[in-house]
Design an enzyme around this catalytic site. Structure first.
Site, PDB file in Angstrom:
ATOM      1  N   CYS A   1     -13.923 -17.119  35.782  1.00 27.34           N
ATOM      2  CA  CYS A   1     -14.516 -17.442  37.078  1.00 27.34           C
ATOM      3  C   CYS A   1     -13.463 -17.831  38.096  1.00 27.34           C
ATOM      4  CB  CYS A   1     -15.528 -18.581  37.013  1.00 27.34           C
ATOM      5  SG  CYS A   1     -16.967 -18.177  36.048  1.00 27.34           S
TER       6      CYS A   1
ATOM      7  N   THR B   1     -39.373 -15.322  51.304  1.00 28.64           N
ATOM      8  CA  THR B   1     -40.224 -14.406  50.551  1.00 28.64           C
ATOM      9  C   THR B   1     -39.755 -14.345  49.106  1.00 28.64           C
ATOM     10  OG1 THR B   1     -40.555 -13.121  52.550  1.00 28.64           O
ATOM     11  CG2 THR B   1     -41.126 -12.044  50.469  1.00 28.64           C
TER      12      THR B   1
ATOM     13  N   GLN C   1     -26.076 -21.026  30.310  1.00 24.32           N
ATOM     14  CA  GLN C   1     -25.485 -20.374  29.135  1.00 24.32           C
ATOM     15  C   GLN C   1     -26.303 -20.616  27.881  1.00 24.32           C
ATOM     16  OE1 GLN C   1     -22.825 -18.328  28.993  1.00 24.32           O
ATOM     17  NE2 GLN C   1     -22.268 -18.533  31.144  1.00 24.32           N
TER      18      GLN C   1
ATOM     19  N   GLY D   1     -28.549 -19.446  39.341  1.00 23.29           N
ATOM     20  CA  GLY D   1     -28.141 -20.732  38.789  1.00 23.29           C
ATOM     21  C   GLY D   1     -27.511 -21.640  39.837  1.00 23.29           C
ATOM     22  N   THR D   2     -26.696 -21.081  40.676  1.00 24.95           N
ATOM     23  CA  THR D   2     -26.005 -21.881  41.691  1.00 24.95           C
ATOM     24  C   THR D   2     -27.006 -22.580  42.599  1.00 24.95           C
ATOM     25  OG1 THR D   2     -24.158 -20.315  41.653  1.00 24.95           O
ATOM     26  CG2 THR D   2     -24.296 -21.795  43.553  1.00 24.95           C
TER      27      THR D   2
ATOM     28  N   ASN E   1     -19.803 -22.723  29.652  1.00 21.34           N
ATOM     29  CA  ASN E   1     -19.603 -21.291  29.868  1.00 21.34           C
ATOM     30  C   ASN E   1     -18.230 -20.802  29.432  1.00 21.34           C
ATOM     31  OD1 ASN E   1     -19.297 -23.099  32.255  1.00 21.34           O
ATOM     32  ND2 ASN E   1     -18.208 -21.329  33.085  1.00 21.34           N
TER      33      ASN E   1
HETATM   34  C1  LIG Z   1     -23.297 -18.403  35.690  1.00 15.79           C
HETATM   35  C2  LIG Z   1     -23.511 -19.850  35.705  1.00 15.79           C
HETATM   36  C3  LIG Z   1     -23.944 -20.512  36.865  1.00 15.79           C
HETATM   37  C4  LIG Z   1     -24.148 -19.792  38.179  1.00 15.79           C
HETATM   38  O1  LIG Z   1     -25.280 -18.977  38.159  1.00 15.79           O
HETATM   39  P1  LIG Z   1     -25.514 -17.842  39.287  1.00 15.79           P
HETATM   40  O2  LIG Z   1     -26.808 -17.236  38.886  1.00 15.79           O
HETATM   41  O3  LIG Z   1     -24.353 -16.919  39.187  1.00 15.79           O
HETATM   42  O4  LIG Z   1     -25.587 -18.526  40.588  1.00 15.79           O
HETATM   43  C5  LIG Z   1     -24.141 -21.875  36.799  1.00 15.79           C
HETATM   44  N1  LIG Z   1     -23.911 -22.556  35.662  1.00 15.79           N
HETATM   45  C6  LIG Z   1     -23.495 -21.964  34.525  1.00 15.79           C
HETATM   46  C7  LIG Z   1     -23.269 -22.769  33.295  1.00 15.79           C
HETATM   47  C8  LIG Z   1     -23.271 -20.598  34.507  1.00 15.79           C
HETATM   48  O5  LIG Z   1     -22.851 -20.007  33.399  1.00 15.79           O
END
Ligand SMILES: *Cc1c(COP(=O)(O)O)cnc(C)c1O
Length: 392
Positions: free
Chosen positions: A335, A247, A189, A74-75, A154
Protein backbone atom coordinates in the site's frame (compact mmCIF):
# COMPACT_ATOMS: atom_id res chain seq x y z
CA UNK A 1 6.32 -15.57 -27.53
CA UNK A 2 4.53 -17.82 -25.10
CA UNK A 3 2.76 -15.88 -22.40
CA UNK A 4 4.16 -16.73 -19.00
CA UNK A 5 1.94 -18.53 -16.55
CA UNK A 6 0.04 -16.14 -14.30
CA UNK A 7 0.00 -16.69 -10.54
CA UNK A 8 -1.78 -14.06 -8.49
CA UNK A 9 -0.57 -13.95 -4.89
CA UNK A 10 -1.80 -10.52 -3.83
CA UNK A 11 -5.29 -11.32 -2.51
CA UNK A 12 -4.81 -8.99 0.48
CA UNK A 13 -4.61 -6.09 -1.99
CA UNK A 14 -7.79 -7.18 -3.74
CA UNK A 15 -9.55 -10.30 -4.95
CA UNK A 16 -11.21 -11.05 -8.28
CA UNK A 17 -15.00 -10.82 -8.24
CA UNK A 18 -16.54 -14.26 -7.74
CA UNK A 19 -18.54 -15.47 -10.74
CA UNK A 20 -21.71 -15.90 -8.67
CA UNK A 21 -21.24 -12.40 -7.27
CA UNK A 22 -20.84 -10.96 -10.75
CA UNK A 23 -23.99 -12.73 -11.92
CA UNK A 24 -25.97 -11.48 -8.95
CA UNK A 25 -24.89 -7.89 -9.66
CA UNK A 26 -25.44 -7.84 -13.40
CA UNK A 27 -29.22 -7.20 -13.58
CA UNK A 28 -28.86 -4.09 -11.44
CA UNK A 29 -26.66 -2.25 -13.91
CA UNK A 30 -29.09 -2.15 -16.81
CA UNK A 31 -32.30 -4.14 -16.33
CA UNK A 32 -33.23 -3.01 -12.82
CA UNK A 33 -31.39 0.27 -12.85
CA UNK A 34 -34.04 2.31 -11.03
CA UNK A 35 -33.26 4.66 -8.18
CA UNK A 36 -34.29 2.80 -5.01
CA UNK A 37 -35.86 5.99 -3.64
CA UNK A 38 -38.36 6.31 -6.50
CA UNK A 39 -41.97 5.14 -6.21
CA UNK A 40 -42.72 3.14 -9.37
CA UNK A 41 -42.52 -0.63 -9.45
CA UNK A 42 -39.21 -0.79 -11.31
CA UNK A 43 -37.48 1.30 -8.66
CA UNK A 44 -39.00 -0.82 -5.95
CA UNK A 45 -37.25 -3.84 -7.47
CA UNK A 46 -33.96 -2.06 -6.87
CA UNK A 47 -35.06 -1.07 -3.40
CA UNK A 48 -36.07 -4.65 -2.67
CA UNK A 49 -32.67 -5.90 -3.77
CA UNK A 50 -30.99 -3.34 -1.53
CA UNK A 51 -33.07 -4.50 1.43
CA UNK A 52 -32.36 -8.15 0.65
CA UNK A 53 -28.64 -7.35 0.60
CA UNK A 54 -28.94 -5.59 3.92
CA UNK A 55 -30.78 -8.55 5.43
CA UNK A 56 -28.22 -11.06 4.10
CA UNK A 57 -25.36 -9.08 5.60
CA UNK A 58 -27.17 -8.61 8.90
CA UNK A 59 -27.74 -12.37 9.13
CA UNK A 60 -24.04 -13.07 8.58
CA UNK A 61 -23.24 -10.72 11.47
CA UNK A 62 -26.07 -11.80 13.76
CA UNK A 63 -27.35 -8.25 13.56
CA UNK A 64 -30.47 -6.44 12.39
CA UNK A 65 -30.81 -4.99 8.87
CA UNK A 66 -31.02 -1.41 10.14
CA UNK A 67 -27.59 -1.86 11.78
CA UNK A 68 -26.00 -1.91 8.31
CA UNK A 69 -24.92 1.31 6.56
CA UNK A 70 -23.68 0.87 2.99
CA UNK A 71 -20.60 2.92 2.10
CA UNK A 72 -18.17 3.30 -0.79
CA UNK A 73 -15.76 0.83 0.81
CA UNK A 74 -13.59 0.18 3.83
CA UNK A 75 -12.01 3.62 3.94
CA UNK A 76 -15.33 5.43 4.08
CA UNK A 77 -16.76 3.01 6.66
CA UNK A 78 -13.73 3.60 8.89
CA UNK A 79 -14.02 7.36 8.44
CA UNK A 80 -17.72 7.21 9.30
CA UNK A 81 -17.03 5.18 12.44
CA UNK A 82 -14.23 7.42 13.68
CA UNK A 83 -15.50 10.89 12.76
CA UNK A 84 -19.10 9.84 13.37
CA UNK A 85 -18.44 8.76 16.96
CA UNK A 86 -15.93 11.54 17.66
CA UNK A 87 -18.20 14.36 16.56
CA UNK A 88 -21.29 12.98 18.29
CA UNK A 89 -19.69 12.11 21.61
CA UNK A 90 -17.05 14.83 22.04
CA UNK A 91 -18.96 16.16 25.01
CA UNK A 92 -18.10 13.03 26.95
CA UNK A 93 -14.39 13.25 26.16
CA UNK A 94 -11.84 13.54 23.39
CA UNK A 95 -9.66 10.46 23.76
CA UNK A 96 -9.41 7.49 21.37
CA UNK A 97 -7.39 4.28 21.72
CA UNK A 98 -6.03 2.47 18.68
CA UNK A 99 -3.07 0.27 17.69
CA UNK A 100 0.12 1.27 15.86
CA UNK A 101 -0.41 -1.36 13.13
CA UNK A 102 -3.83 -0.17 11.92
CA UNK A 103 -4.55 0.43 8.24
CA UNK A 104 -4.00 3.98 6.98
CA UNK A 105 -7.79 4.22 6.62
CA UNK A 106 -7.88 4.33 10.43
CA UNK A 107 -4.60 6.09 11.19
CA UNK A 108 -5.18 9.02 8.83
CA UNK A 109 -8.66 9.95 10.09
CA UNK A 110 -7.19 9.77 13.60
CA UNK A 111 -4.32 12.04 12.55
CA UNK A 112 -6.96 14.50 11.35
CA UNK A 113 -8.86 14.24 14.64
CA UNK A 114 -5.61 14.97 16.49
CA UNK A 115 -5.39 18.23 14.55
CA UNK A 116 -8.89 18.97 15.80
CA UNK A 117 -7.80 18.61 19.41
CA UNK A 118 -8.34 14.91 20.06
CA UNK A 119 -5.89 12.79 22.04
CA UNK A 120 -5.03 9.46 20.45
CA UNK A 121 -3.21 6.58 22.17
CA UNK A 122 -1.68 4.22 19.61
CA UNK A 123 -0.81 1.03 21.48
CA UNK A 124 2.37 -0.81 20.58
CA UNK A 125 2.38 -4.49 19.60
CA UNK A 126 4.68 -7.43 20.34
CA UNK A 127 7.12 -9.00 17.87
CA UNK A 128 4.30 -10.91 16.15
CA UNK A 129 2.01 -7.91 15.89
CA UNK A 130 -0.37 -8.73 18.76
CA UNK A 131 -1.81 -6.07 21.02
CA UNK A 132 -2.02 -7.07 24.69
CA UNK A 133 -5.57 -7.04 26.06
CA UNK A 134 -4.35 -5.59 29.36
CA UNK A 135 -2.61 -2.74 27.52
CA UNK A 136 -5.96 -1.68 26.08
CA UNK A 137 -7.42 -1.42 29.56
CA UNK A 138 -4.35 0.32 30.99
CA UNK A 139 -4.79 2.99 28.32
CA UNK A 140 -8.45 3.57 29.22
CA UNK A 141 -9.26 6.99 30.65
CA UNK A 142 -12.51 8.53 31.87
CA UNK A 143 -12.61 10.61 28.68
CA UNK A 144 -12.05 7.68 26.27
CA UNK A 145 -14.99 7.55 23.85
CA UNK A 146 -13.76 5.03 21.31
CA UNK A 147 -11.44 2.06 20.90
CA UNK A 148 -10.60 1.12 17.31
CA UNK A 149 -8.64 -2.10 16.78
CA UNK A 150 -8.42 -4.03 13.52
CA UNK A 151 -9.61 -7.65 13.47
CA UNK A 152 -6.78 -8.90 11.24
CA UNK A 153 -3.76 -7.09 9.86
CA UNK A 154 -3.49 -6.57 6.12
CA UNK A 155 0.31 -6.79 5.99
CA UNK A 156 1.32 -9.57 8.38
CA UNK A 157 -2.01 -11.30 9.04
CA UNK A 158 -2.03 -10.95 12.83
CA UNK A 159 -5.49 -11.71 14.23
CA UNK A 160 -6.18 -9.49 17.23
CA UNK A 161 -8.06 -10.76 20.31
CA UNK A 162 -11.20 -8.77 19.47
CA UNK A 163 -13.67 -11.01 21.34
CA UNK A 164 -11.53 -10.91 24.51
CA UNK A 165 -11.26 -7.14 24.41
CA UNK A 166 -14.98 -6.85 23.68
CA UNK A 167 -15.96 -9.14 26.54
CA UNK A 168 -13.79 -7.30 29.07
CA UNK A 169 -15.03 -3.98 27.80
CA UNK A 170 -18.61 -5.02 28.52
CA UNK A 171 -17.56 -5.75 32.10
CA UNK A 172 -15.70 -2.44 32.38
CA UNK A 173 -18.73 -0.48 31.22
CA UNK A 174 -21.01 -2.31 33.62
CA UNK A 175 -18.70 -1.73 36.57
CA UNK A 176 -18.27 1.94 35.70
CA UNK A 177 -21.94 2.41 34.82
CA UNK A 178 -21.11 4.01 31.48
CA UNK A 179 -21.84 3.50 27.76
CA UNK A 180 -18.28 4.49 26.94
CA UNK A 181 -16.03 3.71 25.26
CA UNK A 182 -17.54 2.32 22.05
CA UNK A 183 -15.62 -0.43 20.29
CA UNK A 184 -14.89 -0.39 16.54
CA UNK A 185 -13.07 -3.02 14.50
CA UNK A 186 -11.82 -2.84 10.93
CA UNK A 187 -12.65 -6.32 9.65
CA UNK A 188 -11.80 -5.83 5.96
CA UNK A 189 -9.15 -8.55 5.94
CA UNK A 190 -10.90 -10.78 8.44
CA UNK A 191 -14.26 -11.00 6.67
CA UNK A 192 -13.05 -13.60 4.20
CA UNK A 193 -12.00 -16.08 6.87
CA UNK A 194 -13.12 -15.30 10.40
CA UNK A 195 -16.34 -15.28 12.37
CA UNK A 196 -18.13 -11.93 12.09
CA UNK A 197 -20.77 -12.53 14.79
CA UNK A 198 -21.00 -9.13 16.46
CA UNK A 199 -22.58 -10.69 19.56
CA UNK A 200 -19.57 -12.97 20.03
CA UNK A 201 -17.09 -10.20 19.26
CA UNK A 202 -18.95 -7.63 21.36
CA UNK A 203 -18.16 -4.82 18.93
CA UNK A 204 -20.32 -1.72 18.47
CA UNK A 205 -19.04 -0.83 15.02
CA UNK A 206 -17.48 -2.99 12.32
CA UNK A 207 -16.06 -2.18 8.89
CA UNK A 208 -16.18 -4.62 5.95
CA UNK A 209 -15.51 -4.07 2.25
CA UNK A 210 -16.16 -6.01 -0.93
CA UNK A 211 -12.80 -5.81 -2.62
CA UNK A 212 -11.04 -8.22 -0.22
CA UNK A 213 -13.76 -10.90 -0.20
CA UNK A 214 -14.34 -11.59 -3.91
CA UNK A 215 -16.94 -8.84 -4.04
CA UNK A 216 -16.93 -5.54 -5.93
CA UNK A 217 -14.44 -2.76 -5.25
CA UNK A 218 -15.89 0.52 -4.08
CA UNK A 219 -18.54 -1.17 -1.93
CA UNK A 220 -18.50 -1.65 1.82
CA UNK A 221 -20.55 -1.25 4.95
CA UNK A 222 -20.34 -0.14 8.52
CA UNK A 223 -22.18 -2.16 11.15
CA UNK A 224 -23.55 0.19 13.82
CA UNK A 225 -25.02 -1.29 17.00
CA UNK A 226 -28.46 0.04 17.92
CA UNK A 227 -28.16 2.94 20.34
CA UNK A 228 -24.75 4.06 19.10
CA UNK A 229 -25.39 7.57 17.77
CA UNK A 230 -23.35 8.73 14.82
CA UNK A 231 -23.11 11.97 12.92
CA UNK A 232 -22.87 11.51 9.15
CA UNK A 233 -19.77 12.56 7.22
CA UNK A 234 -21.55 12.76 3.85
CA UNK A 235 -24.58 15.05 3.63
CA UNK A 236 -27.32 15.20 1.02
CA UNK A 237 -30.48 13.27 0.22
CA UNK A 238 -30.72 11.40 3.55
CA UNK A 239 -30.26 7.87 2.20
CA UNK A 240 -29.14 5.09 4.56
CA UNK A 241 -31.21 6.50 7.41
CA UNK A 242 -29.44 9.80 6.92
CA UNK A 243 -26.07 8.25 7.80
CA UNK A 244 -24.78 8.15 4.25
CA UNK A 245 -26.41 10.35 1.67
CA UNK A 246 -26.11 9.64 -2.03
CA UNK A 247 -27.89 7.32 -4.46
CA UNK A 248 -27.26 3.80 -3.25
CA UNK A 249 -24.82 1.61 -5.17
CA UNK A 250 -27.38 -1.14 -5.71
CA UNK A 251 -25.21 -3.56 -7.73
CA UNK A 252 -22.40 -2.92 -5.24
CA UNK A 253 -24.58 -3.74 -2.25
CA UNK A 254 -26.03 -6.83 -3.96
CA UNK A 255 -22.53 -8.06 -4.83
CA UNK A 256 -21.14 -7.31 -1.39
CA UNK A 257 -23.93 -9.27 0.29
CA UNK A 258 -23.50 -12.26 -2.03
CA UNK A 259 -19.72 -12.19 -1.53
CA UNK A 260 -20.02 -12.11 2.24
CA UNK A 261 -22.58 -14.91 2.20
CA UNK A 262 -20.25 -17.11 0.15
CA UNK A 263 -17.20 -16.35 2.33
CA UNK A 264 -18.98 -17.00 5.57
CA UNK A 265 -20.40 -20.26 4.22
CA UNK A 266 -17.12 -21.48 2.76
CA UNK A 267 -14.67 -20.44 5.46
CA UNK A 268 -12.09 -22.39 3.44
CA UNK A 269 -9.56 -21.65 6.13
CA UNK A 270 -8.00 -25.07 6.57
CA UNK A 271 -7.32 -25.73 2.90
CA UNK A 272 -5.68 -22.39 2.34
CA UNK A 273 -3.69 -22.63 5.56
CA UNK A 274 -2.30 -25.97 4.39
CA UNK A 275 -1.19 -24.36 1.14
CA UNK A 276 0.44 -21.50 3.07
CA UNK A 277 2.27 -24.07 5.20
CA UNK A 278 3.38 -25.88 2.08
CA UNK A 279 4.65 -22.61 0.59
CA UNK A 280 6.54 -21.66 3.74
CA UNK A 281 8.14 -25.10 4.30
CA UNK A 282 9.22 -25.45 0.67
CA UNK A 283 10.61 -21.92 0.61
CA UNK A 284 12.63 -22.51 3.77
CA UNK A 285 14.10 -25.62 2.17
CA UNK A 286 15.07 -23.75 -1.01
CA UNK A 287 16.06 -20.42 0.56
CA UNK A 288 17.18 -21.15 4.15
CA UNK A 289 17.89 -17.51 5.07
CA UNK A 290 14.23 -16.41 4.94
CA UNK A 291 12.36 -15.22 8.04
CA UNK A 292 8.62 -14.90 8.66
CA UNK A 293 7.13 -11.55 9.69
CA UNK A 294 4.18 -11.90 12.05
CA UNK A 295 2.71 -14.89 13.90
CA UNK A 296 3.38 -18.57 13.20
CA UNK A 297 0.97 -20.09 10.71
CA UNK A 298 -2.09 -21.11 12.73
CA UNK A 299 -4.97 -19.56 14.61
CA UNK A 300 -3.30 -16.23 15.30
CA UNK A 301 -2.65 -15.53 11.63
CA UNK A 302 -4.85 -15.09 8.59
CA UNK A 303 -4.60 -18.42 6.77
CA UNK A 304 -3.69 -16.89 3.40
CA UNK A 305 -0.97 -14.48 4.52
CA UNK A 306 2.79 -14.93 4.29
CA UNK A 307 5.06 -11.95 4.89
CA UNK A 308 8.68 -12.91 4.47
CA UNK A 309 12.09 -11.26 4.86
CA UNK A 310 14.64 -12.15 2.18
CA UNK A 311 17.82 -10.89 3.88
CA UNK A 312 19.97 -8.68 1.68
CA UNK A 313 17.45 -8.61 -1.18
CA UNK A 314 15.74 -5.48 -2.56
CA UNK A 315 12.04 -6.33 -2.26
CA UNK A 316 10.93 -3.96 -4.99
CA UNK A 317 13.36 -5.46 -7.49
CA UNK A 318 12.18 -8.93 -6.50
CA UNK A 319 8.52 -7.97 -7.14
CA UNK A 320 9.45 -6.79 -10.61
CA UNK A 321 11.50 -9.88 -11.48
CA UNK A 322 8.69 -12.11 -10.21
CA UNK A 323 6.24 -10.19 -12.35
CA UNK A 324 8.29 -11.05 -15.41
CA UNK A 325 7.54 -14.71 -14.58
CA UNK A 326 3.85 -13.89 -14.14
CA UNK A 327 3.96 -14.09 -10.33
CA UNK A 328 2.16 -11.17 -8.67
CA UNK A 329 2.85 -10.23 -5.06
CA UNK A 330 3.78 -7.10 -3.17
CA UNK A 331 6.60 -5.78 -1.07
CA UNK A 332 6.22 -5.96 2.69
CA UNK A 333 5.60 -2.25 2.60
CA UNK A 334 2.30 -2.89 0.90
CA UNK A 335 0.00 0.00 0.00
CA UNK A 336 3.00 2.29 0.04
CA UNK A 337 3.74 2.12 -3.66
CA UNK A 338 2.64 5.75 -3.73
CA UNK A 339 4.16 7.08 -0.53
CA UNK A 340 7.35 4.93 -0.60
CA UNK A 341 7.52 5.01 3.17
CA UNK A 342 8.77 1.81 4.77
CA UNK A 343 5.92 -0.08 6.42
CA UNK A 344 4.72 1.24 9.79
CA UNK A 345 3.56 -2.30 10.56
CA UNK A 346 6.98 -3.90 10.10
CA UNK A 347 8.49 -1.04 12.08
CA UNK A 348 6.01 -1.68 14.90
CA UNK A 349 7.09 -5.35 15.16
CA UNK A 350 10.70 -4.26 15.46
CA UNK A 351 12.08 -4.80 11.97
CA UNK A 352 14.90 -2.47 10.93
CA UNK A 353 14.89 -0.53 7.67
CA UNK A 354 16.96 -3.11 5.77
CA UNK A 355 14.62 -5.89 6.83
CA UNK A 356 11.58 -3.83 5.90
CA UNK A 357 12.90 -3.17 2.41
CA UNK A 358 13.66 -6.90 2.02
CA UNK A 359 10.16 -8.01 3.01
CA UNK A 360 7.64 -9.52 0.63
CA UNK A 361 3.96 -10.28 1.07
CA UNK A 362 2.36 -13.29 -0.60
CA UNK A 363 -1.37 -13.67 -0.05
CA UNK A 364 -3.09 -16.76 -1.37
CA UNK A 365 -6.69 -17.07 -2.53
CA UNK A 366 -9.48 -19.52 -3.21
CA UNK A 367 -8.13 -20.32 -6.64
CA UNK A 368 -4.51 -20.88 -5.58
CA UNK A 369 -3.21 -24.40 -6.26
CA UNK A 370 -0.18 -26.41 -5.17
CA UNK A 371 1.09 -26.09 -8.74
CA UNK A 372 0.86 -22.31 -8.41
CA UNK A 373 3.00 -22.45 -5.26
CA UNK A 374 5.56 -24.72 -6.94
CA UNK A 375 5.76 -22.33 -9.86
CA UNK A 376 6.01 -19.28 -7.59
CA UNK A 377 8.87 -20.79 -5.60
CA UNK A 378 10.64 -21.88 -8.74
CA UNK A 379 10.30 -18.32 -10.07
CA UNK A 380 11.46 -16.95 -6.73
CA UNK A 381 14.65 -18.97 -6.91
CA UNK A 382 15.35 -17.72 -10.43
CA UNK A 383 14.48 -14.12 -9.50
CA UNK A 384 16.66 -14.18 -6.40
CA UNK A 385 19.66 -15.07 -8.58
CA UNK A 386 18.91 -12.17 -10.93
CA UNK A 387 18.32 -9.63 -8.12
CA UNK A 388 21.55 -10.80 -6.50
CA UNK A 389 23.42 -10.14 -9.75
CA UNK A 390 21.85 -6.76 -10.45
CA UNK A 391 22.71 -5.44 -7.00
CA UNK A 392 26.27 -6.75 -7.35
C1 LIG B 1 -8.32 -2.56 2.05
C2 LIG B 1 -8.48 -2.17 3.45
C3 LIG B 1 -9.11 -0.96 3.80
C4 LIG B 1 -9.59 0.03 2.76
O1 LIG B 1 -10.72 -0.42 2.08
P1 LIG B 1 -11.20 0.28 0.70
O2 LIG B 1 -12.41 -0.50 0.35
O3 LIG B 1 -10.07 0.12 -0.25
O4 LIG B 1 -11.50 1.69 1.00
C5 LIG B 1 -9.25 -0.66 5.14
N1 LIG B 1 -8.78 -1.50 6.09
C6 LIG B 1 -8.18 -2.67 5.80
C7 LIG B 1 -7.69 -3.55 6.89
C8 LIG B 1 -8.00 -3.04 4.48
O5 LIG B 1 -7.39 -4.18 4.18
Amino acid sequence: MKRPRSVYLDHAATTPVDKQVFEAMQPFFSTHFGNPSALYKEAQIANGALNDARRTIAEALHAMPDNIVFTSGGTEANNLALFGVARTHAKHGKHIITVATEHHAVLEPLAQLKKEGWKVTALSVDKKGFVKVEDVFKALRPDTVLISIMYANNEIGTVQPIADIGRQLLRYRKEHKTRYPFFHTDACQAAGYLNLDVEKLHVDLMTVNGSKIYGPKGAGFLYVRRGVKLQPIVFGGSQERNLRSGTENVPGAVGLARALEICQKLRSTRKIEKLSEYFWKLLQKKVPSVELNGPEIGEGRLPNNLNIVFPGIDGEALVIYLDSYGVMCSTGSACTAVSREPSHVLKAIGRNKREMLSSMRFTLGRGTTKQDIDYAIHSLQKSLKLVGKSSG
